[in-house]
Scaffold this active site. Structure first.
Site, mmCIF file in Angstrom:
data_model
loop_
_atom_site.group_PDB
_atom_site.id
_atom_site.type_symbol
_atom_site.label_atom_id
_atom_site.label_comp_id
_atom_site.label_asym_id
_atom_site.label_seq_id
_atom_site.Cartn_x
_atom_site.Cartn_y
_atom_site.Cartn_z
ATOM 1 N N SER A 1 24.230 24.134 -39.247
ATOM 2 C CA SER A 1 23.517 25.205 -38.535
ATOM 3 C C SER A 1 24.174 26.549 -38.862
ATOM 4 O O SER A 1 25.332 26.599 -39.279
ATOM 5 C CB SER A 1 23.624 24.940 -37.031
ATOM 6 O OG SER A 1 23.351 26.100 -36.282
ATOM 7 N N TYR B 1 27.160 23.210 -29.121
ATOM 8 C CA TYR B 1 26.364 23.075 -30.346
ATOM 9 C C TYR B 1 27.122 23.679 -31.533
ATOM 10 O O TYR B 1 27.183 23.100 -32.609
ATOM 11 C CB TYR B 1 25.027 23.795 -30.125
ATOM 12 C CG TYR B 1 24.028 23.636 -31.245
ATOM 13 C CD1 TYR B 1 23.358 22.424 -31.420
ATOM 14 C CD2 TYR B 1 23.732 24.687 -32.101
ATOM 15 C CE1 TYR B 1 22.422 22.276 -32.443
ATOM 16 C CE2 TYR B 1 22.804 24.553 -33.119
ATOM 17 C CZ TYR B 1 22.150 23.345 -33.280
ATOM 18 O OH TYR B 1 21.228 23.197 -34.304
HETATM 19 N N1 LIG Z 1 14.829 23.746 -34.995
HETATM 20 C C1 LIG Z 1 15.738 24.575 -35.532
HETATM 21 O O1 LIG Z 1 15.540 25.785 -35.656
HETATM 22 C C2 LIG Z 1 17.036 24.027 -36.043
HETATM 23 C C3 LIG Z 1 17.914 24.897 -36.646
HETATM 24 C C4 LIG Z 1 19.126 24.414 -37.106
HETATM 25 C C5 LIG Z 1 19.414 23.069 -37.012
HETATM 26 N N2 LIG Z 1 18.531 22.238 -36.402
HETATM 27 C C6 LIG Z 1 18.918 20.842 -36.316
HETATM 28 O O2 LIG Z 1 17.909 20.007 -36.883
HETATM 29 C C7 LIG Z 1 17.935 18.757 -36.226
HETATM 30 C C8 LIG Z 1 16.576 18.409 -35.683
HETATM 31 O O3 LIG Z 1 16.127 19.445 -34.827
HETATM 32 P P1 LIG Z 1 14.659 19.436 -34.213
HETATM 33 O O4 LIG Z 1 14.342 20.843 -33.883
HETATM 34 O O5 LIG Z 1 13.749 18.649 -35.090
HETATM 35 O O6 LIG Z 1 14.933 18.629 -32.860
HETATM 36 P P2 LIG Z 1 13.970 17.622 -32.056
HETATM 37 O O7 LIG Z 1 14.484 17.565 -30.649
HETATM 38 O O8 LIG Z 1 12.530 17.944 -32.258
HETATM 39 O O9 LIG Z 1 14.286 16.213 -32.746
HETATM 40 C C9 LIG Z 1 15.450 15.488 -32.525
HETATM 41 C C10 LIG Z 1 15.075 14.010 -32.472
HETATM 42 O O10 LIG Z 1 16.278 13.245 -32.326
HETATM 43 C C11 LIG Z 1 16.005 12.170 -31.427
HETATM 44 N N3 LIG Z 1 17.236 11.710 -30.811
HETATM 45 C C12 LIG Z 1 17.952 12.327 -29.823
HETATM 46 N N4 LIG Z 1 19.014 11.574 -29.487
HETATM 47 C C13 LIG Z 1 18.970 10.474 -30.267
HETATM 48 C C14 LIG Z 1 19.797 9.334 -30.374
HETATM 49 N N5 LIG Z 1 20.892 9.180 -29.603
HETATM 50 N N6 LIG Z 1 19.491 8.387 -31.288
HETATM 51 C C15 LIG Z 1 18.379 8.521 -32.079
HETATM 52 N N7 LIG Z 1 17.548 9.586 -32.002
HETATM 53 C C16 LIG Z 1 17.844 10.548 -31.122
HETATM 54 C C17 LIG Z 1 15.050 12.759 -30.406
HETATM 55 O O11 LIG Z 1 14.317 11.734 -29.725
HETATM 56 C C18 LIG Z 1 14.187 13.648 -31.284
HETATM 57 O O12 LIG Z 1 13.007 12.985 -31.722
HETATM 58 C C19 LIG Z 1 19.025 18.848 -35.150
HETATM 59 O O13 LIG Z 1 20.225 18.349 -35.687
HETATM 60 C C20 LIG Z 1 19.113 20.324 -34.909
HETATM 61 O O14 LIG Z 1 20.371 20.679 -34.420
HETATM 62 C C21 LIG Z 1 17.336 22.674 -35.911
#
Ligand SMILES: NC(=O)c1ccc[n+]([C@@H]2O[C@H](COP(=O)([O-])OP(=O)(O)OC[C@H]3O[C@@H](n4cnc5c(N)ncnc54)[C@H](O)[C@@H]3O)[C@@H](O)[C@H]2O)c1
Length: 277
Positions: A158, A171
């Site tokens: 990130s 985070y």
């Molecule tokens: N959206 C952004 O702008 C952004 C930016 C930087 C990094 N990220 C990273 O990208 C990744 C995904 O983000 P997102 O926005 O798609 O999030 P999201 O919440 O839409 O998806 C995360 C998924 O992980 C699953 N999950 C949670 N705990 C779990 C567990 N213990 N075992 C298995 N599955 C589990 C959830 O059910 C969910 O479907 C994360 O690591 C987030 O930190 C996102």
């Protein structure tokens, strides 16, 4: 012949078997879709059954090869079970995308909340999901890759790992750990197995997802003060579209990246390069 060389493009990942954790979510869903469209056999792993059902319907609607398995990235036994099922079905594991992760609403300090009042339970939840939730699947599925002498792991870091982003202490700490772990595991795998198992990460800039929508977009659709600051420090002047992560992930998993291991590739419209001045 040039035509054969074009067809055998070194960016192809066709025929590979990929486990995508967090595939029920926004980023995981988008990357999973791009993978089935690239001819990859996708194992969508998520803790939420109902979300997986929706995802698998989408991924297979046009003939894509994908299965959904409920699993918990924080539970080694659950991951071992997934590993057995995947190897029984498809014989190998070529790619692991560690995408499960993210922040929790209470893991974000309110603007007027002191660090001293940070809920410790949320700190533990967020650091564990992002850090251990990357390490444990790498242990279980990486072992299969080491045994078969080939594989590729991609983690999600990130912008919070480069310089401080206010209000998200857990985070930030955990994603910094993910970047460091990416370098550590890449070195460990290369020292033990040469170029067989590569480990890299991408660091997404700002994309509107379920977890950050409320802090970036007001209920009336206008930008929050925080998102105005984000855009002011993003030289491209816009948020990313989640589909803009797909190419970077595919590249890092392909033969084109065969000498690349231990990098954290920012996909951020320039956010991490720009001082803001
Ligand atoms: N959206 C952004 O702008 C952004 C930016 C930087 C990094 N990220 C990273 O990208 C990744 C995904 O983000 P997102 O926005 O798609 O999030 P999201 O919440 O839409 O998806 C995360 C998924 O992980 C699953 N999950 C949670 N705990 C779990 C567990 N213990 N075992 C298995 N599955 C589990 C959830 O059910 C969910 O479907 C994360 O690591 C987030 O930190 C996102």
């Amino acid at each position: 012949m040039i035509k054969d060389k074009i067809m055998n493009g070194q960016f192809s990942i066709e025929g590979k078997v990929a486990i995508i954790t967090g595939a029920g979510g926004v980023l995981g869903g988008s990357i999973a879709k791009s993978f089935v469209e690239a001819g990859v056999k996708v194992v969508a792993l998520d803790i939420r059954q109902e979300q997986l059902d929706i995802r698998i319907k989408e991924l297979t609607a046009e003939g894509g090869e994908a299965i959904g398995i409920v699993g918990n990235v924080l539970d080694i036994d659950s991951l071992e079970e997934v590993s057995k099922q995947v190897v029984a079905k498809w014989g190998r594991i070529d790619i692991l995308l560690n995408i499960a992760g993210g922040n929790t609403p209470k893991g974000t300090l309110a603007p007027d909340q002191a660090f001293f009042d940070m809920p410790v339970a949320e700190w533990e939840k967020v650091t564990s999901l992002n850090m251990n939730g990357t390490v444990y699947p790498s242990m279980v599925f990486g072992k299969v890759m080491a045994e078969q002498k080939s594989g590729c792991i991609i983690n999600i870091s990130s912008m919070a790992a480069y310089s401080a982003i206010t209000r998200v202490p857990g985070y930030s700490a955990a994603k910094t750990a993910v970047s460091n772990f990416t370098q550590w595991l890449a070195s460990e795998m290369a020292l033990k197995y040469g170029d067989a198992v590569r480990v890299n990460a991408i660091a997404p800039g700002f994309f509107i997802g379920d977890q950050n929508r409320a802090v970036l977009i007001n209920p009336d659709g206008s930008l929050t003060d925080r998102s105005k600051k984000v855009l002011a420090k993003t030289p491209m002047g816009r948020f990313g579209d989640i589909t803009e992560l797909n190419g970077a992930v595919q590249f890092l998993c392909s033969k084109a990246a065969s000498f690349i291991t231990g990098v954290v590739l920012p996909v951020d419209g320039g956010f991490s390069s720009f001082s803001g001045v």
